[in-house]
Write a protein that holds these residues in place. Sequence first.
Motif, short mmCIF file in Angstrom:
data_model
loop_
_atom_site.label_atom_id
_atom_site.label_comp_id
_atom_site.label_asym_id
_atom_site.label_seq_id
_atom_site.Cartn_x
_atom_site.Cartn_y
_atom_site.Cartn_z
N THR A 1 34.97 54.29 11.45
CA THR A 1 33.62 54.52 10.94
C THR A 1 33.43 54.12 9.48
O THR A 1 32.30 53.85 9.07
N ARG A 2 34.51 54.09 8.70
CA ARG A 2 34.37 53.80 7.27
C ARG A 2 35.30 52.69 6.81
O ARG A 2 35.75 52.69 5.66
N ARG A 3 35.58 51.73 7.68
CA ARG A 3 36.45 50.62 7.29
C ARG A 3 35.85 49.84 6.12
O ARG A 3 36.56 49.34 5.25
N ASP A 4 34.51 49.74 6.11
CA ASP A 4 33.86 49.02 5.02
C ASP A 4 34.11 49.68 3.67
O ASP A 4 34.20 49.00 2.64
N LEU A 5 34.25 51.00 3.68
CA LEU A 5 34.51 51.72 2.43
C LEU A 5 35.86 51.32 1.86
O LEU A 5 36.00 51.07 0.66
N LEU A 6 36.87 51.26 2.72
CA LEU A 6 38.21 50.92 2.25
C LEU A 6 38.29 49.47 1.75
O LEU A 6 39.17 49.13 0.97
N GLN A 7 37.37 48.63 2.21
CA GLN A 7 37.36 47.23 1.81
C GLN A 7 36.45 46.97 0.60
O GLN A 7 36.35 45.83 0.13
N THR A 8 35.82 48.02 0.08
CA THR A 8 34.95 47.87 -1.08
C THR A 8 35.77 47.49 -2.31
O THR A 8 36.75 48.16 -2.64
N PRO A 9 35.41 46.42 -3.00
CA PRO A 9 36.21 46.01 -4.17
C PRO A 9 35.93 46.88 -5.39
O PRO A 9 34.87 47.48 -5.52
N GLY A 10 36.92 46.96 -6.29
CA GLY A 10 36.75 47.64 -7.56
C GLY A 10 37.15 49.11 -7.51
O GLY A 10 37.40 49.68 -6.44
N TRP A 11 37.24 49.68 -8.72
CA TRP A 11 37.62 51.09 -8.87
C TRP A 11 36.66 51.78 -9.83
O TRP A 11 36.09 51.15 -10.71
N ARG A 12 36.51 53.07 -9.65
CA ARG A 12 35.53 53.86 -10.40
C ARG A 12 35.73 53.73 -11.91
O ARG A 12 34.77 53.57 -12.66
N ASN A 13 36.96 53.77 -12.36
CA ASN A 13 37.25 53.74 -13.80
C ASN A 13 37.89 52.42 -14.23
O ASN A 13 38.64 52.39 -15.19
N GLY A 14 37.60 51.36 -13.50
CA GLY A 14 38.09 50.03 -13.88
C GLY A 14 39.35 49.64 -13.15
O GLY A 14 39.45 48.54 -12.60
N THR A 15 40.36 50.52 -13.15
CA THR A 15 41.62 50.27 -12.44
C THR A 15 41.97 51.50 -11.62
O THR A 15 41.46 52.60 -11.86
N PHE A 16 42.87 51.30 -10.65
CA PHE A 16 43.28 52.43 -9.83
C PHE A 16 44.02 53.46 -10.67
O PHE A 16 43.85 54.67 -10.48
N ALA A 17 44.84 53.00 -11.61
CA ALA A 17 45.58 53.93 -12.46
C ALA A 17 44.64 54.81 -13.27
O ALA A 17 44.84 56.02 -13.39
#
Length: 454
Positions: A220-236
Motif C-alpha cells: 500500500t505504501r511502496r511509493d512512500l519508500l521510493q520517495t527521494p530525499g530526507w527530512r533534514n537533508g541526509t538520513f544521518a
Amino acid sequence: MTSFPLTRDVPSTRAVFNLAWPLTFKALMLHGIVVIDAWLVSSLGESAVAVLGLSASIAGLLLGLIVAFSNATQIRIAQAFGSGDKVFLKSALLAGLTINVAVILVGLAVLAFAAGPAIDALAHDAWIAEQARGYLSVFAIVILAEAVGQCLTGFFNGCGDTRLPALSYVIAVPINITTSVILIHGHFGLPAFGVQGAAMGSALASLVQVGFLALVLLRTRRDLLQTPGWRNGTFAASLKRHLVFALPIAATFASATVAMNVCGLIYATLPVTQFAAMTIIMPWVQVAGTVGMCWAQATGIMVGQMLGKRVDPEDLETFLADAWRVALLAAALVACFYAAVCLASPWIYADLAPATQATLLSFLPILLVLPFPKGSNAICGNTLRAGGDTVYVMHVFVWSQWLFRVPATAIMVLWLDLPVIWVFSLLLLEELVKFPPFHLRVAKGTWKTGAPDD
C-alpha cells in the motif's frame, strides 16, 4: 505551529470511544499473550510458572524499550502524516525502525553476557535456571520481531489506521495459542518442549504478525519508500533529529517498564508459590488495566486536538468532566473483572497448589480499589501531556517508581521478608503517591493554555 480556527465544539464520548477501542483491543491482545502463556504453562506446576516469570522479567526490559521508542515514533509519524509531507513521513518511519533495531541489537548483546549470572542469582534451583536460559534463547526471536513490528504498528497508528495493527493480533494470537499447546505438551508426535514450547509459539506468532504488517506496508505504501530525499537533508541528520525528539518521550515509558521488570526480578526471590501467584496475577492486572489506560490515552489525544483549536477553557472542562465519569465507570468494570478472576482462580488454575490459589484470592481487596486511583491518574497524566506539561508528568512517574515502589519492594522482599500481600499492595500505594501531584496540577489549570508543538 499548526493553526486551527476558533471553535467551541466539545467532542462526544462516542468520538473518544471510536479512537480508544482499537487501541484497547490491540493492547488486550498483546497482554493476553502473556496471560495465555502463563495459563498454558501452569499445568506444568509452580516451577514452570516461575521459569516463565523469571524469563519474562528479563525479556520485558528489552520489550519495554521497544514500546517506548515506538510510542515516540508514533507521535512523529502522526506529525508527518498531518503535514502531508511524504519525505517527512518516510524519514520518520525509517529513522524509527533504525533506532528500534539498533537498540535491540545492543540490548540482546548485553543480555547474552548478563542474563546468565542474573538467572543463576535469582532462580530457585538449577532446573529453573536451565529452563529460563532455554526460554530466553528462543524468545530473542520475539524481541527482534517486535523491534520491527512495533515500529510498523506506530506507523499505521500515526497515519490514523488503528484497526490494522489490531487485525494483525487477531491473526497472530490463535497461531500463538495453537502452536504453544502443541509444542508445550508434544502433541501430534512432536517432542514436548515444556516451557520453551511457549516461547516457540510466541516466536512463530510474532514473525507472522510482522510479516503481515510488512506486506501491507509494501503493497500500500511502496511509493512512500521510493520517495527521494530526507527530512533534514541526509538520513544521518534525520536520524539524529528523530532520536532527540524520541528520547524524552521514551524515557517516561522506559522508566515504567524498567521499574516494573526490576520489581519482577525482586519478586523472583519470593518463595515459589508466592512468586507463581505474582507471575499469574500481574498479566491480568495489565490486561484489564488497558481498558482505563487506553481510554485515558484517547482522552489525551482529544484534549490535544482541542487545545490546538484553541477551544474555550470551559469547554475543555466540560469534555474532561464527561471523560472522567466514563473513566470511573471503566474502573468499576475492571474491578468486577478482577473479582471474577480471583474468585474463579481455583477453577482457572486447578493444577496449582492450594497455597498458590489462596494467595491469588488474597489479592482481591487491593484489586477492587486499584482501578479507581489508577484510572484517574491516567486521565491526569494524558491531559497534562496534551497541554505540554510532559516534563512534570515524567518526574511524577520516575520519582514515584524509583524513590518509592522499587526501593519499597526491595525492602519488603529482600530485608523484611514480608508476606506477598504487602508486596502486592505497593501497586495501590504507588497510585496513591501519584494522586496528589497529578490532581493538584490539573486543578491548577495551566495546561488549558498549552498547545501541541509541530
